[in-house]
Design a protein around this motif. Structure first.
Motif, short mmCIF file in Angstrom:
data_model
loop_
_atom_site.label_atom_id
_atom_site.label_comp_id
_atom_site.label_asym_id
_atom_site.label_seq_id
_atom_site.Cartn_x
_atom_site.Cartn_y
_atom_site.Cartn_z
N VAL A 107 54.59 51.59 11.40
CA VAL A 107 53.30 51.50 12.15
C VAL A 107 53.46 50.34 13.12
O VAL A 107 53.73 49.28 12.88
N LEU A 108 53.42 50.80 14.43
CA LEU A 108 53.73 49.91 15.53
C LEU A 108 52.55 49.70 16.21
O LEU A 108 51.81 50.66 16.65
N LEU A 109 52.15 48.72 16.61
CA LEU A 109 50.90 48.31 17.28
C LEU A 109 51.39 47.33 18.47
O LEU A 109 52.52 46.74 18.51
N GLY A 110 50.75 47.39 19.62
CA GLY A 110 50.87 46.48 20.95
C GLY A 110 49.52 46.49 21.57
O GLY A 110 48.60 46.91 21.13
N ASP A 111 49.51 45.81 22.91
CA ASP A 111 48.37 45.65 23.51
C ASP A 111 48.28 46.99 24.53
O ASP A 111 47.11 47.18 24.86
N ARG A 112 49.40 47.63 24.78
CA ARG A 112 49.16 48.78 25.57
C ARG A 112 49.92 49.78 25.12
O ARG A 112 51.09 49.56 24.10
N GLY A 113 49.79 51.27 25.38
CA GLY A 113 50.49 52.46 24.78
C GLY A 113 51.96 52.26 25.15
O GLY A 113 53.02 52.44 24.39
#
Length: 72
Positions: free
Chosen positions: A39-45
């Motif tokens: 599960v990878l999360l960030g501020d932008r795609g």
């Protein structure tokens, strides 16, 4: 099928999940832990794209399924 149901199904099948901009809400609806393997999360795609592409090459995130303990 709702967004939460789709994410829960994807998670259950060991598929990678990438998210940004509101992803935490969707993960919560799916009862999917944000810090789980794959599960990878960030501020932008574009911040998560490289990691997702790498994980897709492995087909499943096997680290979500701990190995069963050997019998005694």
């Amino acid at each position: 099928m709702t967004r939460g149901n789709v994410l829960a199904e994807v998670y259950r099948h060991g598929k990678p999940i990438g998210g940004w901009d509101g992803a935490m809400e969707a993960l919560a609806l799916a009862a999917t832990p944000a810090g789980a393997p794959g599960v990878l999360l960030g501020d932008r795609g574009d911040e998560v794209l490289g990691g997702i592409v790498e994980l897709l090459g492995r087909h499943r995130v096997w680290e979500r399924f701990p190995a069963a303990a050997p019998p005694d």
